[in-house]
Motif scaffolding. Structure first.
Motif, PDB file in Angstrom:
ATOM      1  N   SER A   1       8.753  12.968   1.890  1.00 43.22           N
ATOM      2  CA  SER A   1      10.107  12.652   1.447  1.00 43.22           C
ATOM      3  C   SER A   1      10.192  12.577  -0.069  1.00 43.22           C
ATOM      4  O   SER A   1      11.179  13.036  -0.672  1.00 43.22           O
ATOM      5  CB  SER A   1      10.560  11.326   2.075  1.00 43.22           C
ATOM      6  OG  SER A   1      11.835  10.956   1.605  1.00 43.22           O
ATOM      7  N   ASN A   2       9.198  11.989  -0.709  1.00 40.90           N
ATOM      8  CA  ASN A   2       9.186  11.915  -2.175  1.00 40.90           C
ATOM      9  C   ASN A   2       9.236  13.300  -2.802  1.00 40.90           C
ATOM     10  O   ASN A   2       9.975  13.546  -3.757  1.00 40.90           O
ATOM     11  CB  ASN A   2       7.936  11.193  -2.675  1.00 40.90           C
ATOM     12  CG  ASN A   2       7.904   9.723  -2.369  1.00 40.90           C
ATOM     13  OD1 ASN A   2       6.831   9.158  -2.112  1.00 40.90           O
ATOM     14  ND2 ASN A   2       9.056   9.066  -2.371  1.00 40.90           N
TER      15      ASN A   2
ATOM     16  N   LYS B   1      12.308  20.782   2.347  1.00 37.16           N
ATOM     17  CA  LYS B   1      13.645  20.312   2.687  1.00 37.16           C
ATOM     18  C   LYS B   1      14.033  20.667   4.119  1.00 37.16           C
ATOM     19  O   LYS B   1      14.646  19.860   4.814  1.00 37.16           O
ATOM     20  CB  LYS B   1      14.672  20.916   1.718  1.00 37.16           C
ATOM     21  CG  LYS B   1      14.486  20.516   0.264  1.00 37.16           C
ATOM     22  CD  LYS B   1      14.955  19.104  -0.014  1.00 37.16           C
ATOM     23  CE  LYS B   1      16.453  19.002  -0.008  1.00 37.16           C
ATOM     24  NZ  LYS B   1      16.908  17.630  -0.439  1.00 37.16           N
ATOM     25  N   THR B   2      13.671  21.870   4.550  1.00 36.19           N
ATOM     26  CA  THR B   2      14.143  22.348   5.852  1.00 36.19           C
ATOM     27  C   THR B   2      13.204  22.028   7.006  1.00 36.19           C
ATOM     28  O   THR B   2      13.639  21.936   8.151  1.00 36.19           O
ATOM     29  CB  THR B   2      14.367  23.870   5.807  1.00 36.19           C
ATOM     30  OG1 THR B   2      13.136  24.519   5.460  1.00 36.19           O
ATOM     31  CG2 THR B   2      15.426  24.228   4.767  1.00 36.19           C
TER      32      THR B   2
ATOM     33  N   VAL C   1       2.092  19.356   0.912  1.00 39.80           N
ATOM     34  CA  VAL C   1       2.126  18.040   0.285  1.00 39.80           C
ATOM     35  C   VAL C   1       0.709  17.493   0.087  1.00 39.80           C
ATOM     36  O   VAL C   1       0.418  16.862  -0.923  1.00 39.80           O
ATOM     37  CB  VAL C   1       2.996  17.066   1.104  1.00 39.80           C
ATOM     38  CG1 VAL C   1       2.817  15.625   0.628  1.00 39.80           C
ATOM     39  CG2 VAL C   1       4.460  17.473   0.986  1.00 39.80           C
ATOM     40  N   ALA C   2      -0.177  17.761   1.033  1.00 38.77           N
ATOM     41  CA  ALA C   2      -1.573  17.361   0.842  1.00 38.77           C
ATOM     42  C   ALA C   2      -2.143  18.003  -0.418  1.00 38.77           C
ATOM     43  O   ALA C   2      -2.816  17.355  -1.222  1.00 38.77           O
ATOM     44  CB  ALA C   2      -2.410  17.750   2.058  1.00 38.77           C
TER      45      ALA C   2
ATOM     46  N   LEU D   1      -3.385  11.200   2.894  1.00 40.77           N
ATOM     47  CA  LEU D   1      -3.116  12.363   2.053  1.00 40.77           C
ATOM     48  C   LEU D   1      -1.687  12.849   2.266  1.00 40.77           C
ATOM     49  O   LEU D   1      -1.081  13.413   1.363  1.00 40.77           O
ATOM     50  CB  LEU D   1      -4.097  13.487   2.365  1.00 40.77           C
ATOM     51  CG  LEU D   1      -5.511  13.288   1.825  1.00 40.77           C
ATOM     52  CD1 LEU D   1      -6.471  14.253   2.491  1.00 40.77           C
ATOM     53  CD2 LEU D   1      -5.538  13.477   0.326  1.00 40.77           C
ATOM     54  N   VAL D   2      -1.164  12.643   3.471  1.00 45.01           N
ATOM     55  CA  VAL D   2       0.201  13.052   3.797  1.00 45.01           C
ATOM     56  C   VAL D   2       0.824  12.024   4.710  1.00 45.01           C
ATOM     57  O   VAL D   2       0.280  11.697   5.752  1.00 45.01           O
ATOM     58  CB  VAL D   2       0.234  14.422   4.516  1.00 45.01           C
ATOM     59  CG1 VAL D   2       1.679  14.823   4.789  1.00 45.01           C
ATOM     60  CG2 VAL D   2      -0.457  15.494   3.704  1.00 45.01           C
ATOM     61  N   ARG D   3       1.968  11.529   4.323  1.00 47.75           N
ATOM     62  CA  ARG D   3       2.794  10.700   5.190  1.00 47.75           C
ATOM     63  C   ARG D   3       4.251  11.146   5.018  1.00 47.75           C
ATOM     64  O   ARG D   3       4.625  11.650   3.965  1.00 47.75           O
ATOM     65  CB  ARG D   3       2.671   9.211   4.835  1.00 47.75           C
ATOM     66  CG  ARG D   3       1.351   8.574   5.331  1.00 47.75           C
ATOM     67  CD  ARG D   3       1.304   8.533   6.844  1.00 47.75           C
ATOM     68  NE  ARG D   3       0.071   8.022   7.379  1.00 47.75           N
ATOM     69  CZ  ARG D   3      -0.089   6.776   7.831  1.00 47.75           C
ATOM     70  NH1 ARG D   3       0.909   5.919   7.791  1.00 47.75           N
ATOM     71  NH2 ARG D   3      -1.253   6.376   8.328  1.00 47.75           N
ATOM     72  N   ALA D   4       5.036  10.941   6.038  1.00 48.99           N
ATOM     73  CA  ALA D   4       6.441  11.362   5.982  1.00 48.99           C
ATOM     74  C   ALA D   4       7.229  10.551   4.973  1.00 48.99           C
ATOM     75  O   ALA D   4       8.170  11.059   4.383  1.00 48.99           O
ATOM     76  CB  ALA D   4       7.072  11.246   7.362  1.00 48.99           C
TER      77      ALA D   4
END
Length: 221
Positions: free
Chosen positions: A86-87, A147-148, A159-160, A218-221
């Motif tokens: 999200s960030n 975004k999509t 994102v990771a 490493l990745v979170r929503a």
């Protein structure tokens, strides 16, 4: 606030040397000029103790190997080291990582003197994964994908990668194994093919890759 605005630049990280320097650097950023030093988020005093893919291993993923599981549980992980999906999708600040929004670091690295919007329009998958990102076209726009399809395989892997490149906090060390960046290997091989270096176990499924990246923050929503 629209974080994508070309006229509004992210605020500068908390400086280490005095308010005068801070104000000067902030004026540069507000003018659209990102200092060369703005390439990684501020680092904490204590290092982040994550698990490499080898340390995590298939034993943890399959609830086996007591010693490996204990190593995972003992890791110092607080979900404060990286920006969330999200960030990155909204270019929003996460104060635990930096007082600067994440896309400013992309600008500083690859699009010096340009706006955040320019970077978001230009950054493609092959910039982050020069080899390949399995099942994602190399010319895919990173920002639009985030975004999509924020929950998709591609967004998770992107994102990771962004976090290992720009979050600081020694995050990049998490994915190194004998000097090899296993995130690049994971991306090029993809689910049902990737396995940690020196592993003789079964390849990791997408669910197992997701679990590794998520539980090591490493990745979170």
């Amino acid at each position: 606030m629209d974080h994508r605005s070309e006229t509004q630049q992210p605020s500068e990280p908390t400086p280490q040397v005095g308010a005068v320097v801070s104000q000067r650097r902030r004026r540069f950023i507000q003018a659209g000029v990102v200092p060369v030093g703005l390439t990684l988020a501020s680092r904490p005093v204590m290092a982040w103790h994550c698990n490499t893919t080898s340390a995590w291993g298939s034993a943890v993923l399959r609830n086996g190997g007591a010693s490996v599981q204990a190593r995972a549980e003992a890791a110092v992980l607080n979900n404060t080291e990286c920006w969330t999906i999200s960030n990155w999708a909204s270019n929003s600040i996460r104060s635990q990582v930096s007082s600067t929004a994440p896309w400013a670091y992309v600008v500083a690295r690859w699009y010096s003197g340009k706006s955040v919007t320019h970077a978001q329009n230009k950054l493609t998958v092959d910039k982050l994964y020069p080899g390949t990102l399995k099942n994602v076209a190399s010319n895919t726009n990173v920002y639009q994908l985030l975004k999509t399809d924020p929950g998709g395989w591609g967004s998770m892997m992107l994102v990771a990668r962004l976090n290992t490149l720009f979050a600081g906090h020694r995050v990049a060390e998490c994915v190194l194994s004998n000097g090899q960046d296993m995130l690049l290997t994971m991306a090029s091989q993809g689910p049902n093919a990737f396995r940690p270096s020196n592993s003789t176990g079964s390849p990791w499924t997408e669910a197992e890759i997701r679990r590794y990246l998520s539980e090591n923050y490493l990745v979170r929503a």
